[in-house]
Design a protein around this motif. Structure first.
Motif, mmCIF file in Angstrom:
data_model
loop_
_atom_site.group_PDB
_atom_site.id
_atom_site.type_symbol
_atom_site.label_atom_id
_atom_site.label_comp_id
_atom_site.label_asym_id
_atom_site.label_seq_id
_atom_site.Cartn_x
_atom_site.Cartn_y
_atom_site.Cartn_z
ATOM 1 N N GLN A 40 -21.095 7.015 8.914
ATOM 2 C CA GLN A 40 -20.459 6.122 9.347
ATOM 3 C C GLN A 40 -20.710 5.581 11.131
ATOM 4 O OE1 GLN A 40 -16.883 7.313 8.104
ATOM 5 N NE2 GLN A 40 -17.209 6.556 5.592
ATOM 6 N N PHE A 41 -20.952 6.846 11.375
ATOM 7 C CA PHE A 41 -20.484 6.361 13.198
ATOM 8 C C PHE A 41 -22.143 5.722 13.458
ATOM 9 C CE2 PHE A 41 -22.606 7.799 17.131
ATOM 10 C CZ PHE A 41 -21.010 7.487 18.310
ATOM 11 N N VAL A 42 -23.372 6.321 12.353
ATOM 12 C CA VAL A 42 -24.350 5.712 13.320
ATOM 13 C C VAL A 42 -24.860 4.728 12.308
ATOM 14 C CG1 VAL A 42 -27.426 6.056 12.028
ATOM 15 C CG2 VAL A 42 -25.725 8.261 12.766
ATOM 16 N N VAL A 43 -23.927 3.998 11.197
ATOM 17 C CA VAL A 43 -24.246 2.865 10.809
ATOM 18 C C VAL A 43 -23.498 1.873 11.605
ATOM 19 C CG1 VAL A 43 -23.878 1.301 8.840
ATOM 20 C CG2 VAL A 43 -24.988 3.652 8.503
ATOM 21 N N ARG A 44 -22.729 2.773 11.850
ATOM 22 C CA ARG A 44 -21.109 1.111 12.932
ATOM 23 C C ARG A 44 -22.414 1.014 14.382
ATOM 24 N NH1 ARG A 44 -17.117 3.942 13.005
ATOM 25 N NH2 ARG A 44 -17.845 4.546 14.657
ATOM 26 N N LYS A 45 -22.557 1.828 15.360
ATOM 27 C CA LYS A 45 -23.732 2.512 16.423
ATOM 28 C C LYS A 45 -24.616 0.896 15.778
ATOM 29 C CE LYS A 45 -20.826 4.006 19.264
ATOM 30 N NZ LYS A 45 -20.492 3.188 20.606
ATOM 31 N N LEU A 46 -25.427 0.721 15.232
ATOM 32 C CA LEU A 46 -26.469 0.316 14.496
ATOM 33 C C LEU A 46 -25.463 -0.816 14.360
ATOM 34 C CD1 LEU A 46 -30.023 0.225 14.641
ATOM 35 C CD2 LEU A 46 -28.892 0.711 12.080
ATOM 36 N N THR A 47 -25.234 -1.089 13.523
ATOM 37 C CA THR A 47 -24.256 -2.817 12.967
ATOM 38 C C THR A 47 -24.111 -3.502 14.412
ATOM 39 O OG1 THR A 47 -23.883 -2.025 11.197
ATOM 40 C CG2 THR A 47 -22.691 -4.000 12.303
ATOM 41 N N GLU A 48 -23.485 -2.682 15.584
ATOM 42 C CA GLU A 48 -22.976 -3.117 16.993
ATOM 43 C C GLU A 48 -24.222 -3.408 17.357
ATOM 44 O OE1 GLU A 48 -20.487 -0.080 18.254
ATOM 45 O OE2 GLU A 48 -18.863 -0.244 16.966
ATOM 46 N N HIS A 49 -24.900 -3.167 17.565
ATOM 47 C CA HIS A 49 -26.548 -3.130 18.237
ATOM 48 C C HIS A 49 -27.104 -4.335 17.516
ATOM 49 C CE1 HIS A 49 -30.324 -2.468 20.483
ATOM 50 N NE2 HIS A 49 -30.613 -2.702 19.344
ATOM 51 N N ARG A 50 -27.186 -4.320 16.216
ATOM 52 C CA ARG A 50 -28.263 -5.588 15.999
ATOM 53 C C ARG A 50 -27.209 -6.931 16.334
ATOM 54 N NH1 ARG A 50 -29.943 -2.537 10.524
ATOM 55 N NH2 ARG A 50 -31.756 -1.709 10.905
ATOM 56 N N ALA A 51 -26.091 -7.470 16.041
ATOM 57 C CA ALA A 51 -24.466 -7.802 16.083
ATOM 58 C C ALA A 51 -25.316 -8.495 18.008
ATOM 59 C CB ALA A 51 -23.629 -7.410 16.316
ATOM 60 N N LYS A 52 -24.744 -7.437 19.108
ATOM 61 C CA LYS A 52 -25.242 -7.970 20.533
ATOM 62 C C LYS A 52 -26.921 -8.199 20.115
ATOM 63 C CE LYS A 52 -22.693 -4.100 21.963
ATOM 64 N NZ LYS A 52 -22.259 -2.794 22.760
ATOM 65 N N THR A 53 -27.704 -7.839 19.749
ATOM 66 C CA THR A 53 -28.855 -8.370 19.865
ATOM 67 C C THR A 53 -28.864 -9.635 19.908
ATOM 68 O OG1 THR A 53 -29.995 -5.875 19.814
ATOM 69 C CG2 THR A 53 -31.387 -7.954 19.523
ATOM 70 N N LYS A 54 -28.351 -9.721 18.296
ATOM 71 C CA LYS A 54 -28.360 -11.289 17.809
ATOM 72 C C LYS A 54 -28.041 -12.262 18.860
ATOM 73 C CE LYS A 54 -28.930 -10.458 12.800
ATOM 74 N NZ LYS A 54 -28.522 -10.964 11.813
ATOM 75 N N ALA A 55 -27.191 -11.535 19.135
ATOM 76 C CA ALA A 55 -26.033 -12.693 20.127
ATOM 77 C C ALA A 55 -26.687 -13.270 21.602
ATOM 78 C CB ALA A 55 -24.789 -11.664 20.401
ATOM 79 N N ILE A 56 -27.263 -11.965 21.869
ATOM 80 C CA ILE A 56 -28.324 -12.644 23.054
ATOM 81 C C ILE A 56 -29.643 -13.561 22.550
ATOM 82 C CG2 ILE A 56 -30.019 -11.214 24.302
ATOM 83 C CD1 ILE A 56 -27.824 -8.791 24.337
ATOM 84 N N GLU A 57 -29.990 -13.035 21.184
ATOM 85 C CA GLU A 57 -31.239 -13.998 21.164
ATOM 86 C C GLU A 57 -30.454 -15.620 20.733
ATOM 87 O OE1 GLU A 57 -32.293 -11.950 17.409
ATOM 88 O OE2 GLU A 57 -33.984 -10.509 19.368
#
Length: 81
Positions: free
Chosen positions: A62-79
Motif C-alpha cells: 500500500q505504501f509503494v502504491v501510494r508513493k507511486l500514485t503521488e509521484h505520478r500526480a506530481k508529474t502530471k501536474a508539472i506537465e
C-alpha cells in the motif's frame, strides 16, 4: 519446523486473511491463534508468523502504491504547467 506445519500455517493464514477482508474484522487472526495455541503451540507460532508476514507485505505494498500514485500526480501536474 516441518514442511507440514509450514504448509498448514500458510494455508490457514491465507484463509484467515480472506475472512478478515470479507468481514472487516482485522483482529480475527488473534482468535484463530488462540484456538491453535490451545492444541498446538508450534502451529500457532507458524501461523502467527505467516499472518505477520502477510500483513507487513500488504502494508508495504500500500505504501509503494501510494508513493507511486503521488509521484505520478506530481508529474502530471508539472506537465500541465
Amino acid at each position: 519446523m516441518s514442511d507440514t506445519i509450514i504448509t498448514l500455517a500458510a494455508k490457514l493464514a491465507e484463509d484467515t486473511m480472506k475472512v478478515m477482508d470479507e468481514t472487516g474484522n482485522d483482529r480475527f487472526f488473534v482468535e484463530v491463534g488462540e484456538l491453535l495455541g490451545a492444541s498446538s503451540q508450534t502451529l500457532e507460532e507458524a501461523f502467527l508468523t505467516e499472518i505477520r508476514v502477510r500483513l507487513a507485505e500488504r502494508k508495504a505494498r500500500q505504501f509503494v502504491v501510494r508513493k507511486l500514485t503521488e509521484h505520478r500526480a506530481k508529474t502530471k501536474a508539472i506537465e500541465k504547467q
